[in-house]
Scaffold this motif. Sequence first.
Motif, PDB file in Angstrom:
ATOM      1  N   LYS A  38       0.841  -1.192   0.000  1.00  0.00           N
ATOM      2  CA  LYS A  38       0.000   0.000   0.000  1.00  0.00           C
ATOM      3  C   LYS A  38       0.880   1.247   0.000  1.00  0.00           C
ATOM      4  CE  LYS A  38      -4.511  -1.269   1.764  1.00  0.00           C
ATOM      5  NZ  LYS A  38      -5.565  -0.912   2.731  1.00  0.00           N
ATOM      6  N   ASN A  39       1.387   1.581  -1.176  1.00  0.00           N
ATOM      7  CA  ASN A  39       2.215   2.780  -1.284  1.00  0.00           C
ATOM      8  C   ASN A  39       1.781   3.708  -2.408  1.00  0.00           C
ATOM      9  OD1 ASN A  39       3.217   0.991  -3.340  1.00  0.00           O
ATOM     10  ND2 ASN A  39       5.022   2.299  -3.491  1.00  0.00           N
ATOM     11  N   LYS A  40       1.244   3.163  -3.480  1.00  0.00           N
ATOM     12  CA  LYS A  40       0.791   3.991  -4.593  1.00  0.00           C
ATOM     13  C   LYS A  40      -0.657   4.391  -4.352  1.00  0.00           C
ATOM     14  CE  LYS A  40       4.548   3.512  -7.133  1.00  0.00           C
ATOM     15  NZ  LYS A  40       5.426   4.635  -7.498  1.00  0.00           N
ATOM     16  N   PHE A  41      -0.929   5.666  -4.420  1.00  0.00           N
ATOM     17  CA  PHE A  41      -2.256   6.169  -4.099  1.00  0.00           C
ATOM     18  C   PHE A  41      -2.652   7.209  -5.129  1.00  0.00           C
ATOM     19  CE2 PHE A  41      -5.362   8.565  -1.462  1.00  0.00           C
ATOM     20  CZ  PHE A  41      -6.144   7.502  -1.008  1.00  0.00           C
ATOM     21  N   ASP A  42      -3.709   6.922  -5.887  1.00  0.00           N
ATOM     22  CA  ASP A  42      -4.208   7.869  -6.876  1.00  0.00           C
ATOM     23  C   ASP A  42      -5.063   8.913  -6.165  1.00  0.00           C
ATOM     24  OD1 ASP A  42      -2.945   6.352  -8.770  1.00  0.00           O
ATOM     25  OD2 ASP A  42      -4.754   5.317  -9.442  1.00  0.00           O
ATOM     26  N   LEU A  43      -4.581  10.133  -6.124  1.00  0.00           N
ATOM     27  CA  LEU A  43      -5.228  11.199  -5.367  1.00  0.00           C
ATOM     28  C   LEU A  43      -6.439  11.753  -6.097  1.00  0.00           C
ATOM     29  CD1 LEU A  43      -1.973  13.051  -4.311  1.00  0.00           C
ATOM     30  CD2 LEU A  43      -3.538  11.918  -2.724  1.00  0.00           C
ATOM     31  N   TYR A  44      -7.558  11.876  -5.366  1.00  0.00           N
ATOM     32  CA  TYR A  44      -8.736  12.566  -5.860  1.00  0.00           C
ATOM     33  C   TYR A  44      -8.705  14.010  -5.329  1.00  0.00           C
ATOM     34  CZ  TYR A  44     -10.670   7.938  -7.068  1.00  0.00           C
ATOM     35  OH  TYR A  44     -10.881   6.694  -7.595  1.00  0.00           O
ATOM     36  N   GLU A  45      -9.724  14.758  -5.650  1.00  0.00           N
ATOM     37  CA  GLU A  45      -9.781  16.164  -5.246  1.00  0.00           C
ATOM     38  C   GLU A  45     -10.166  16.281  -3.770  1.00  0.00           C
ATOM     39  OE1 GLU A  45     -12.182  20.228  -6.580  1.00  0.00           O
ATOM     40  OE2 GLU A  45     -12.198  18.447  -7.861  1.00  0.00           O
ATOM     41  N   GLY A  46      -9.561  17.237  -3.092  1.00  0.00           N
ATOM     42  CA  GLY A  46      -9.913  17.505  -1.698  1.00  0.00           C
ATOM     43  C   GLY A  46      -8.807  17.165  -0.727  1.00  0.00           C
ATOM     44  N   ILE A  47      -8.620  18.033   0.273  1.00  0.00           N
ATOM     45  CA  ILE A  47      -7.575  17.827   1.276  1.00  0.00           C
ATOM     46  C   ILE A  47      -8.057  18.418   2.606  1.00  0.00           C
ATOM     47  CG2 ILE A  47      -6.407  19.995   0.682  1.00  0.00           C
ATOM     48  CD1 ILE A  47      -3.728  18.555   1.246  1.00  0.00           C
ATOM     49  N   GLY A  48      -7.697  17.778   3.705  1.00  0.00           N
ATOM     50  CA  GLY A  48      -8.031  18.260   5.038  1.00  0.00           C
ATOM     51  C   GLY A  48      -6.824  18.148   5.943  1.00  0.00           C
ATOM     52  N   THR A 327       7.735  18.311  -0.106  1.00  0.00           N
ATOM     53  CA  THR A 327       6.807  17.297  -0.605  1.00  0.00           C
ATOM     54  C   THR A 327       6.552  16.261   0.480  1.00  0.00           C
ATOM     55  OG1 THR A 327       7.565  17.594  -2.885  1.00  0.00           O
ATOM     56  CG2 THR A 327       6.410  15.538  -2.376  1.00  0.00           C
ATOM     57  N   LEU A 328       5.286  16.045   0.811  1.00  0.00           N
ATOM     58  CA  LEU A 328       4.912  15.066   1.828  1.00  0.00           C
ATOM     59  C   LEU A 328       4.656  13.689   1.222  1.00  0.00           C
ATOM     60  CD1 LEU A 328       2.403  17.239   3.906  1.00  0.00           C
ATOM     61  CD2 LEU A 328       4.880  17.030   4.170  1.00  0.00           C
ATOM     62  N   TYR A 329       4.204  13.689  -0.044  1.00  0.00           N
ATOM     63  CA  TYR A 329       3.922  12.417  -0.714  1.00  0.00           C
ATOM     64  C   TYR A 329       3.894  12.663  -2.216  1.00  0.00           C
ATOM     65  CZ  TYR A 329       1.498   8.238  -2.347  1.00  0.00           C
ATOM     66  OH  TYR A 329       1.178   7.091  -3.018  1.00  0.00           O
ATOM     67  N   ASP A 330       4.450  11.695  -2.971  1.00  0.00           N
ATOM     68  CA  ASP A 330       4.454  11.759  -4.438  1.00  0.00           C
ATOM     69  C   ASP A 330       3.893  10.452  -4.967  1.00  0.00           C
ATOM     70  OD1 ASP A 330       4.902  11.923  -7.133  1.00  0.00           O
ATOM     71  OD2 ASP A 330       6.981  12.577  -6.984  1.00  0.00           O
ATOM     72  N   SER A 331       2.695  10.494  -5.541  1.00  0.00           N
ATOM     73  CA  SER A 331       2.026   9.262  -5.963  1.00  0.00           C
ATOM     74  C   SER A 331       2.687   8.607  -7.165  1.00  0.00           C
ATOM     75  CB  SER A 331       0.559   9.558  -6.296  1.00  0.00           C
ATOM     76  OG  SER A 331       0.448  10.540  -7.306  1.00  0.00           O
ATOM     77  N   PHE A 332       3.581   9.312  -7.853  1.00  0.00           N
ATOM     78  CA  PHE A 332       4.243   8.731  -9.021  1.00  0.00           C
ATOM     79  C   PHE A 332       5.701   8.381  -8.762  1.00  0.00           C
ATOM     80  CE2 PHE A 332       0.731  11.174 -10.829  1.00  0.00           C
ATOM     81  CZ  PHE A 332       0.140  10.220 -11.642  1.00  0.00           C
ATOM     82  N   SER A 333       6.163   8.592  -7.548  1.00  0.00           N
ATOM     83  CA  SER A 333       7.563   8.309  -7.244  1.00  0.00           C
ATOM     84  C   SER A 333       7.766   6.837  -6.890  1.00  0.00           C
ATOM     85  CB  SER A 333       8.036   9.179  -6.079  1.00  0.00           C
ATOM     86  OG  SER A 333       9.338   8.811  -5.674  1.00  0.00           O
ATOM     87  N   ASP A 334       8.807   6.237  -7.459  1.00  0.00           N
ATOM     88  CA  ASP A 334       9.160   4.861  -7.119  1.00  0.00           C
ATOM     89  C   ASP A 334       9.702   4.764  -5.695  1.00  0.00           C
ATOM     90  OD1 ASP A 334       8.387   3.931  -9.598  1.00  0.00           O
ATOM     91  OD2 ASP A 334      10.391   4.187 -10.471  1.00  0.00           O
ATOM     92  N   LYS A 335      10.057   5.914  -5.119  1.00  0.00           N
ATOM     93  CA  LYS A 335      10.621   5.917  -3.766  1.00  0.00           C
ATOM     94  C   LYS A 335       9.546   6.047  -2.684  1.00  0.00           C
ATOM     95  CE  LYS A 335      15.013   7.921  -5.285  1.00  0.00           C
ATOM     96  NZ  LYS A 335      15.958   9.054  -5.133  1.00  0.00           N
ATOM     97  N   SER A 336       8.277   6.242  -3.100  1.00  0.00           N
ATOM     98  CA  SER A 336       7.200   6.348  -2.118  1.00  0.00           C
ATOM     99  C   SER A 336       7.040   5.017  -1.400  1.00  0.00           C
ATOM    100  CB  SER A 336       5.881   6.731  -2.803  1.00  0.00           C
ATOM    101  OG  SER A 336       5.958   8.025  -3.337  1.00  0.00           O
ATOM    102  N   LEU A 337       7.054   5.061  -0.075  1.00  0.00           N
ATOM    103  CA  LEU A 337       7.018   3.836   0.717  1.00  0.00           C
ATOM    104  C   LEU A 337       5.635   3.614   1.320  1.00  0.00           C
ATOM    105  CD1 LEU A 337      10.419   4.079   2.643  1.00  0.00           C
ATOM    106  CD2 LEU A 337       9.910   2.777   0.565  1.00  0.00           C
ATOM    107  N   GLY A 338       5.289   2.339   1.478  1.00  0.00           N
ATOM    108  CA  GLY A 338       4.064   1.941   2.148  1.00  0.00           C
ATOM    109  C   GLY A 338       4.347   0.717   2.988  1.00  0.00           C
ATOM    110  N   VAL A 339       3.292   0.025   3.379  1.00  0.00           N
ATOM    111  CA  VAL A 339       3.443  -1.188   4.172  1.00  0.00           C
ATOM    112  C   VAL A 339       2.755  -2.342   3.469  1.00  0.00           C
ATOM    113  CG1 VAL A 339       3.671  -0.024   6.396  1.00  0.00           C
ATOM    114  CG2 VAL A 339       1.400  -0.605   5.547  1.00  0.00           C
TER     115      VAL A 339
END
Length: 431
Positions: A38-48, A327-339
Amino acid sequence: MKLFNVLLIIIILNKIVKGSITCSQSYECGNVPFSICKNKFDLYEGIGVDPEQGKVFVIGKFNASGVQYGNVTIASVPMNGVGILKTEFTIKSDVIQGSAFRNTYQLFKYLPKSKTFLTQGGERLSMVIGIYDDKSNIKLTPLWYPRGYQLGAYFDEINQLTYTCDFDLKIFQKIVRTQDDLFGSNSSNSRIIQNSTQCFGISNAYTGGNFNNTLILVQNKVNDTGIKYSTFLMGSADCVLCPRQFYNLFQLNNEWVTGFHIFKNKIYYSSKGGITQMNVPGTDQRVIITNESVESFEFVDSEKTIYYITTNGKIKKINVETLISSTLYDSFSDKSLGVCECAPGFSGTYCNQCSNGTIQWDNGNPTCVKNTDNGRPSVCQADWQCGNSPYFLCLNNECLCRSEFFGDKCNQCQGNITWENGIPVCGIFNK
């Protein structure tokens, strides 16, 4: 050596079950597609943003090897940028197919004091905006059904006020939580400030000027030649049904505002052209905070910082005084880490156990959905998943018999069965 490899695999799989392995690709997790990264995340509109919890909330879908899987999800990243993107909860009110179709595609608002999520989605022929409560059996409490227009809403949690502009500009003396608060007996303390006023955004944070209680609105429109433009307006929240009380501050041509906020009597607004600061009242003296194309943004006054989502899939923040960004998160980066985790609903050492459940597949990705006592899935997203189609109906994620039908297979009718466009209709005999 073989024994060592076997033990190593067992240790890795056990860590996957507990969700403790950090990964960048699903193959690192073992039994794909039942164990996933769970590391790649396609972002939709909206942020809180919730400063108390130190979290930035976003909405979207996880992506495994270029394919979206699972339900729409509310996820979070740490405000300080130290950590990984994590699941908060999945949206369980969506129905992806069938006559009760509903899909969530935006985090409309997040209210940090009350920890309230408002989502926006499509439902049949309309949009639906409501409060989503993952701990409630109802899940989604619809509030508005805007058709053909953008809904502007501002929630003042400090003073417990709600401002809306759909067909009229209104103020409610509470944070609205039900349709009864909006349209029923509980709406008696609301008032109309100005008729026939629609807008994208509202704020009451400006102080001073010609009004004791000032509102600033943003309207996104399209002119007769198809050109987009946004207009900022200012007026009084105290004057009820005053004619032409709002006047133009300034207009942006060839672009729409995607978010705005007032801080120390300066307007900060975002668009596809970036984030800009402007004094109130509007002048031509503008300061470019960033020229990145911005999809959504949220301003945190205590940090003098804007948290925003770019159109190229990044979650970022920038201080409006120092202009230092990160940058807090990059959904297209190969370096984005998840679990590493089991696919939704699955368990076991190899993440392939679906106890008393039904395996539902979406784009090659499995989900284990628990069955009810009658053997049907406890959660559905399409009519056919309920069995014996078309007598069953998936409504609000629950398998139900169509109107007036009954029985284990929902095909019994105390009357005549006729068909309309492939759908059975039960005509009850007169008693």
